[in-house]
Design a protein around this motif. Structure first.
Motif: not given
Length: 503
Positions: A175, A108, A59, A179
């Motif tokens: 984060h 991830w 991240w 993402e």
């Protein structure tokens, strides 16, 4: 048998398993410590509750720089006009998101990272590690007794300000921003530090309407004011709205859009809200009270060999010395050398149980790792020295800095000399033409005749910074810097001009 936990709950009493070292938290620093100590022959248990490798590969540094690389490619394409004809570019976030998932993060998943650690000889335990008295770490129902020490590398987490209404909204931290697979039409960014500006510029270059709200009077407030000005100008040129001196008082979310109510009646709305207002360590989760260490602190204080207390070291963001991967790796090297040196001193051969030993390889590693340092004689464990700590904000232009700012130096009562030159006035800047915004600023101690700080802003600001880091770290005399040969025509040649302008 059962005992009583810190909250009065029953905790199973189990026989501790004897090992050499326990590393709690396997971010970049913790993973390096665990892997290197295991390779040196110690029995090492590495504990991680989230992803091995930590924030940086999943991240932080790696995926964010992939985003920045893509956004900068768009910007360069738009600069063709006026340099080499005309060009049209159509942003597409899909390949960026795909690359982050497939190349950077394995969606991830840390399977590869865990294997990398265990292949080096360490044992991996998934869970939350907590100190359980001197030399002991509890992970669930398992308890490990560390013969030679415990290393804490539990990092930090986003620090979310106590703004009315914020906690009840689906706000983003870094984060969710990393993402994201479908970009929003508009984005509010609360916080004008390095992370906030980097992500703001990326999203703006991909067509998102971005508004930055910063409580302080300028963005990048830890850097030189000139750097703040250049960065703000660059982001505004990309369409980013920047509002400084605005303190968020209340956040609302109506199910589809956010509204940020600021002081003085300033209101801002957007589809998404990204909160990047700093990070903090969570020391209350580590059981520090069981070893006599105060947990009511923002970070874990350490000495210049990263000692928290006898037999306990800390590494990385949790120490508060800077949330940078390069700091974690630098500290890891010191911890590795110190642990091995301590193991060598305590070496009495294999322990009776045969479960933990210090082998000859570890002894040799201790000697080689501790061969030199920033202080101390040859053969001593190196001591941490942050005088020449480099930092780079990867906006376009990049903002690189090392050592003290002008204000910090003056506050310390140093006899300051300042040298400044705009990058555009250098030959390479003039050649570069479009996108040549930047400068070199040098901070010198006039009494000592050395640089104590510097800032390099420009298309390769972080790379040019390396020469300045060496100058600050090694205390190279100004007379030597003035008589160096600087390659022509390069961006770093502007350092020579800034030296000439020292006054």
């Amino acid at each position: 048998m059962v005992g009583s936990g810190p909250l009065g709950d029953a905790v199973p009493v189990v026989e501790p398993e004897l090992v050499d070292v326990v590393v709690v938290g396997l971010g970049v620093g913790g993973e390096e410590v665990a892997g290197r100590l295991a390779e040196a022959g110690l029995s090492v248990v590495g504990v991680e509750r989230d992803l091995v490798g930590g924030e940086c590969p999943y991240w932080g540094c790696i995926p964010s720089k992939m985003m920045i690389r893509a956004a900068n490619a768009l910007a360069e394409a738009r600069r063709v006009d006026g340099l080499a004809g005309t060009a049209q570019v159509q942003p597409d976030w899909a390949p960026v998101a795909k690359r982050i998932r497939e190349e950077a993060t394995d969606t991830w998943d840390d399977t590869v990272a865990v294997r990398r650690l265990t292949d080096r000889g360490a044992r991996f335990v998934r869970g939350s590690g907590r100190l359980d008295g001197p030399g002991r770490v509890r992970v669930g129902d398992q308890v490990f007794q560390a013969r030679h020490g415990i290393v804490l590398g539990t990092g930090t987490r986003p620090s979310v300000p106590p703004i009315e209404g914020l906690a009840d909204t689906p706000y983003w931290t870094n984060h969710q921003a990393i993402e994201v697979e479908q970009l929003p039409e508009s984005l509010l960014v609360l916080g004008g530090g390095a992370i906030g500006l980097e992500l703001s510029q990326v999203f703006a270059r991909f067509g998102v309407r971005v508004t930055v709200v910063e409580a302080l009077d300028r963005v990048l407030a830890i850097e030189e004011p000139e750097a703040s000005e250049v960065a703000a100008t660059a982001l505004r040129a990309d369409g980013v709205e920047i509002h400084t001196g605005v303190r968020a008082e209340r956040i609302e979310h109506d199910g589809s859009r956010f509204t940020l109510h600021g002081g003085g009646g300033a209101d801002f709305t957007a589809d998404r809200l990204l909160v990047v207002t700093g990070r903090r360590a969570h020391l209350d989760e580590l059981g520090l009270d069981t070893v006599g260490v105060d947990a009511a602190q923002r970070y874990l204080p350490v000495d210049d060999r990263l000692h928290v207390s006898d037999g306990i070291w800390a590494v990385g963001d949790v120490t508060g010395e800077g949330a940078f991967t390069h700091i974690s790796m630098y500290q890891a090297g010191i911890v590795i050398a110190d642990v091995l040196a301590n193991a060598r001193q305590a070496n009495a051969g294999p322990d009776a149980s045969g479960t933990a030993s210090v082998v000859g390889g570890a002894m040799g590693a201790a000697s080689s790792l501790g061969a030199s340092g920033s202080s101390g004689s040859a053969g001593s464990v190196p001591r941490a020295d942050y005088r020449a700590l480099p930092r780079v904000t990867f906006t376009d232009p990049e903002v690189g800095a090392v050592g003290l700012t002008e204000q910090q130096a003056r506050q310390r009562g140093i006899n300051v000399q300042v040298g400044f030159t705009k990058l555009g006035s250098s030959t390479r800047g003039w050649i570069h033409r479009v996108g040549d915004e930047g400068f070199i600023k040098l901070i010198a101690d006039a009494d000592q005749g050395v640089l104590i700080g510097a800032t390099s802003v420009g298309p390769a600001g972080g790379e040019v910074l390396s020469a300045l880091v060496v100058a600050v770290h090694a205390a190279v005399p100004l007379s030597q810097l003035r008589h160096m040969i600087y390659a022509y025509p390069t961006f770093h040649r502007a350092i020579e001009d800034a030296l000439r302008n020292l006054s």
